[in-house]
Design a protein around this motif. Structure first.
Motif, PDB file in Angstrom:
ATOM      1  N   MET A  24       0.986  -1.034   0.005  1.00 53.70           N
ATOM      2  CA  MET A  24      -0.037   0.000  -0.115  1.00 53.70           C
ATOM      3  C   MET A  24       1.084   1.131   0.121  1.00 53.70           C
ATOM      4  SD  MET A  24      -3.266  -0.980  -0.386  1.00 53.70           S
ATOM      5  CE  MET A  24      -3.972  -2.487  -0.199  1.00 53.70           C
ATOM      6  N   LEU A  25       1.939   1.224   0.607  1.00 54.84           N
ATOM      7  CA  LEU A  25       3.090   2.386   0.738  1.00 54.84           C
ATOM      8  C   LEU A  25       3.640   2.535  -0.662  1.00 54.84           C
ATOM      9  CD1 LEU A  25       4.524   1.907   4.388  1.00 54.84           C
ATOM     10  CD2 LEU A  25       2.921   3.580   3.557  1.00 54.84           C
ATOM     11  N   MET A  26       3.960   1.519  -1.341  1.00 53.87           N
ATOM     12  CA  MET A  26       4.399   1.620  -2.643  1.00 53.87           C
ATOM     13  C   MET A  26       3.399   2.269  -3.643  1.00 53.87           C
ATOM     14  SD  MET A  26       6.750  -2.076  -2.780  1.00 53.87           S
ATOM     15  CE  MET A  26       7.116  -1.613  -4.412  1.00 53.87           C
ATOM     16  N   ILE A  27       2.391   1.605  -3.490  1.00 54.15           N
ATOM     17  CA  ILE A  27       0.853   2.367  -4.140  1.00 54.15           C
ATOM     18  C   ILE A  27       0.976   3.477  -4.279  1.00 54.15           C
ATOM     19  CG2 ILE A  27      -1.457   2.255  -4.668  1.00 54.15           C
ATOM     20  CD1 ILE A  27      -1.308  -0.797  -4.156  1.00 54.15           C
ATOM     21  N   PHE A  28       0.925   4.229  -2.706  1.00 54.89           N
ATOM     22  CA  PHE A  28       0.826   5.586  -2.460  1.00 54.89           C
ATOM     23  C   PHE A  28       1.808   6.300  -3.294  1.00 54.89           C
ATOM     24  CE2 PHE A  28      -1.303   4.680   1.656  1.00 54.89           C
ATOM     25  CZ  PHE A  28      -2.552   4.513   1.026  1.00 54.89           C
ATOM     26  N   LEU A  67     -18.518   7.970   1.158  1.00 56.15           N
ATOM     27  CA  LEU A  67     -19.137   9.270   1.113  1.00 56.15           C
ATOM     28  C   LEU A  67     -18.290  10.410   1.651  1.00 56.15           C
ATOM     29  CD1 LEU A  67     -22.917   9.186   2.648  1.00 56.15           C
ATOM     30  CD2 LEU A  67     -21.926   9.742   0.460  1.00 56.15           C
ATOM     31  N   PRO A  68     -17.310  10.181   2.704  1.00 56.37           N
ATOM     32  CA  PRO A  68     -16.125  11.284   2.974  1.00 56.37           C
ATOM     33  C   PRO A  68     -15.169  11.434   1.975  1.00 56.37           C
ATOM     34  CG  PRO A  68     -16.574   9.946   4.896  1.00 56.37           C
ATOM     35  CD  PRO A  68     -17.278   9.314   3.442  1.00 56.37           C
ATOM     36  N   PHE A  69     -14.969  10.446   1.190  1.00 54.05           N
ATOM     37  CA  PHE A  69     -13.842  10.604   0.147  1.00 54.05           C
ATOM     38  C   PHE A  69     -14.408  11.072  -1.223  1.00 54.05           C
ATOM     39  CE2 PHE A  69     -12.648   7.113   2.999  1.00 54.05           C
ATOM     40  CZ  PHE A  69     -11.352   7.581   3.429  1.00 54.05           C
ATOM     41  N   LEU A  70     -15.910  10.853  -1.487  1.00 59.24           N
ATOM     42  CA  LEU A  70     -16.402  11.499  -2.478  1.00 59.24           C
ATOM     43  C   LEU A  70     -16.556  12.891  -2.463  1.00 59.24           C
ATOM     44  CD1 LEU A  70     -19.423   8.989  -3.222  1.00 59.24           C
ATOM     45  CD2 LEU A  70     -17.562   9.152  -4.596  1.00 59.24           C
ATOM     46  N   PHE A  71     -16.683  13.281  -1.084  1.00 58.05           N
ATOM     47  CA  PHE A  71     -16.667  14.642  -1.000  1.00 58.05           C
ATOM     48  C   PHE A  71     -15.254  15.452  -1.222  1.00 58.05           C
ATOM     49  CE2 PHE A  71     -16.028  18.161   2.244  1.00 58.05           C
ATOM     50  CZ  PHE A  71     -17.093  19.107   1.968  1.00 58.05           C
ATOM     51  N   ILE A  72     -14.421  14.740  -0.675  1.00 57.02           N
ATOM     52  CA  ILE A  72     -13.016  15.166  -1.010  1.00 57.02           C
ATOM     53  C   ILE A  72     -12.663  15.289  -2.223  1.00 57.02           C
ATOM     54  CG2 ILE A  72     -10.482  14.783  -0.587  1.00 57.02           C
ATOM     55  CD1 ILE A  72     -11.178  13.345   1.941  1.00 57.02           C
ATOM     56  N   LEU A 109      -6.532  14.902 -10.339  1.00 57.50           N
ATOM     57  CA  LEU A 109      -6.386  15.024  -8.739  1.00 57.50           C
ATOM     58  C   LEU A 109      -7.642  14.376  -8.018  1.00 57.50           C
ATOM     59  CD1 LEU A 109      -4.670  16.327  -6.463  1.00 57.50           C
ATOM     60  CD2 LEU A 109      -6.095  18.499  -6.846  1.00 57.50           C
ATOM     61  N   GLY A 110      -8.705  14.558  -8.345  1.00 55.88           N
ATOM     62  CA  GLY A 110      -9.703  13.717  -7.813  1.00 55.88           C
ATOM     63  C   GLY A 110      -9.761  12.359  -7.788  1.00 55.88           C
ATOM     64  N   LEU A 111      -9.281  11.808  -8.957  1.00 60.99           N
ATOM     65  CA  LEU A 111      -9.100  10.154  -9.268  1.00 60.99           C
ATOM     66  C   LEU A 111      -7.888   9.978  -8.165  1.00 60.99           C
ATOM     67  CD1 LEU A 111      -9.367  10.059 -13.088  1.00 60.99           C
ATOM     68  CD2 LEU A 111     -11.278   9.533 -11.203  1.00 60.99           C
ATOM     69  N   ARG A 112      -6.944  10.718  -8.000  1.00 58.48           N
ATOM     70  CA  ARG A 112      -5.895  10.089  -7.285  1.00 58.48           C
ATOM     71  C   ARG A 112      -6.209  10.068  -5.977  1.00 58.48           C
ATOM     72  NH1 ARG A 112      -0.488  13.738  -7.764  1.00 58.48           N
ATOM     73  NH2 ARG A 112      -0.378  12.948  -9.687  1.00 58.48           N
ATOM     74  N   SER A 113      -7.110  11.111  -5.315  1.00 55.42           N
ATOM     75  CA  SER A 113      -7.402  10.844  -4.085  1.00 55.42           C
ATOM     76  C   SER A 113      -8.580   9.747  -3.727  1.00 55.42           C
ATOM     77  CB  SER A 113      -8.333  12.218  -3.746  1.00 55.42           C
ATOM     78  OG  SER A 113      -9.501  12.491  -4.371  1.00 55.42           O
ATOM     79  N   MET A 114      -9.263   9.250  -4.861  1.00 57.39           N
ATOM     80  CA  MET A 114      -9.992   8.176  -4.836  1.00 57.39           C
ATOM     81  C   MET A 114      -9.284   6.947  -4.467  1.00 57.39           C
ATOM     82  SD  MET A 114     -12.959   9.121  -4.393  1.00 57.39           S
ATOM     83  CE  MET A 114     -13.925   7.407  -4.490  1.00 57.39           C
ATOM     84  N   VAL A 115      -8.386   6.882  -5.397  1.00 61.76           N
ATOM     85  CA  VAL A 115      -7.333   5.478  -5.417  1.00 61.76           C
ATOM     86  C   VAL A 115      -6.583   5.642  -3.785  1.00 61.76           C
ATOM     87  CG1 VAL A 115      -5.059   4.668  -6.172  1.00 61.76           C
ATOM     88  CG2 VAL A 115      -6.599   5.616  -7.861  1.00 61.76           C
ATOM     89  N   PHE A 116      -6.182   6.831  -3.124  1.00 61.12           N
ATOM     90  CA  PHE A 116      -6.043   6.501  -2.040  1.00 61.12           C
ATOM     91  C   PHE A 116      -6.997   6.212  -0.874  1.00 61.12           C
ATOM     92  CE2 PHE A 116      -2.718  10.378  -2.838  1.00 61.12           C
ATOM     93  CZ  PHE A 116      -1.812   9.783  -3.538  1.00 61.12           C
ATOM     94  N   ALA A 117      -8.130   6.568  -1.169  1.00 59.72           N
ATOM     95  CA  ALA A 117      -9.342   6.124  -0.488  1.00 59.72           C
ATOM     96  C   ALA A 117      -9.407   4.613  -0.451  1.00 59.72           C
ATOM     97  CB  ALA A 117     -10.581   6.930  -0.692  1.00 59.72           C
ATOM     98  N   PHE A 118      -9.357   4.121  -1.858  1.00 59.14           N
ATOM     99  CA  PHE A 118      -9.822   2.582  -1.957  1.00 59.14           C
ATOM    100  C   PHE A 118      -8.665   1.748  -1.268  1.00 59.14           C
ATOM    101  CE2 PHE A 118     -11.957   3.883  -5.946  1.00 59.14           C
ATOM    102  CZ  PHE A 118     -13.211   3.724  -5.441  1.00 59.14           C
TER     103      PHE A 118
END
Length: 266
Positions: A24-28, A67-72, A109-118
């Motif tokens: 997970m850290l490598m993916i980040f 939901l919180p990550f969709l808001f982000i 940028l939004g897609l990147r935040s969603m990958v972090f969330a997943f």
């Protein structure tokens, strides 16, 4: 890390926690170097499929967790879309300036935040804290005094919440009014902070004394109640996420979704 809800455990639950944390850290880190919006789109969709198939909670619970990550996603994307820089103007209204470049940057940028969330939810919901610390001690060579100290700290959090609720109910029974505003906030800090802080210090001292009595700081070789190791599930886990990125890059080459294929931040 685990919600107390009825669920079936997928094979990802059996992956070594230390390896899972490392991947997970490598993916980040790797996600930070992807600047192609097409690749980012396909990678995000792949992570969504992995998340949906691996987490055995009901669909409503999954949506609630996201939901919180969709808001982000919305806030970060809109901020970049409406106030970013670019040459090809799509919309201009006062301070709002939407360009083609800022649009793709915002989506990226939004897609990147969603990958972090997943990734974060996948790790948190499929990893037991106790097994994580045992794995860090056995495979990661983390000193037991640190690992058991972290586990004790995690277990103290529900106790602190319970003490807060007990103290609040006690104040309500005694007729202490809950005022609003700055004065009410100051009173709440006075009523809750000192008792909770003092109890936490006493409890932490007792835990430290107990760990010292059990020679956590001196004994080098220890036996463990839980044994963790590696299995074929770990190899499948690594292969899964390698495949996710390979599919993302291959799909972006053969089925591009956008006219701009390289969106870099300025």
């Amino acid at each position: 890390m685990q919600l107390a809800l009825p669920k079936k455990e997928s094979w990802i639950y059996g992956v070594n926690p230390s390896l899972k944390l490392l991947i997970m850290l490598m993916i980040f880190i790797g996600i930070m170097f992807i600047h192609d919006v097409d690749v980012m789109t396909y990678v995000t969709l792949s992570f969504l499929l992995v998340f949906s198939a691996s987490i055995k909670y009901p669909v409503k619970i999954k949506m609630l967790l996201l939901l919180p990550f969709l808001f982000i996603f919305l806030t970060s994307s809109l901020a970049m879309i409406m106030f970013g820089n670019g040459d090809t103007t799509l919309l201009r209204f006062g301070l709002i300036h939407v360009t083609e470049e800022s649009l793709f940057r915002g989506v990226h940028l939004g897609l990147r935040s969603m990958v972090f969330a997943f990734c974060g939810l996948l790790f948190a919901l499929t990893t037991k804290p106790v097994l994580l610390f045992y794995s860090l001690m056995q495979q990661g060579k983390l000193p037991p005094r640190f690992a058991y100290g972290f586990m004790a700290g995690v277990r103290l959090l529900p106790i602190m919440v319970e003490e807060y609720l007990t103290l609040r109910n006690a104040l309500l029974v005694r007729g202490v009014k809950q005022e609003r505003g700055v004065s009410g906030l100051v009173k709440k800090l006075k009523f809750f902070s000192i008792p909770l802080l003092s109890q936490s210090i006493r409890r932490a001292h007792r835990v430290a004394v107990a760990m010292e009595a059990k020679r956590f700081s001196r004994q080098k070789t220890r036996t463990y109640y839980y044994k963790t190791g590696f299995s074929t599930k770990d190899a499948w886990f690594v292969a899964l996420f390698i495949s996710v990125f390979m599919i993302g890059f291959a799909a972006a080459d053969y089925l591009p979704l956008f006219s701009i294929t390289d969106v870099r931040y300025r």
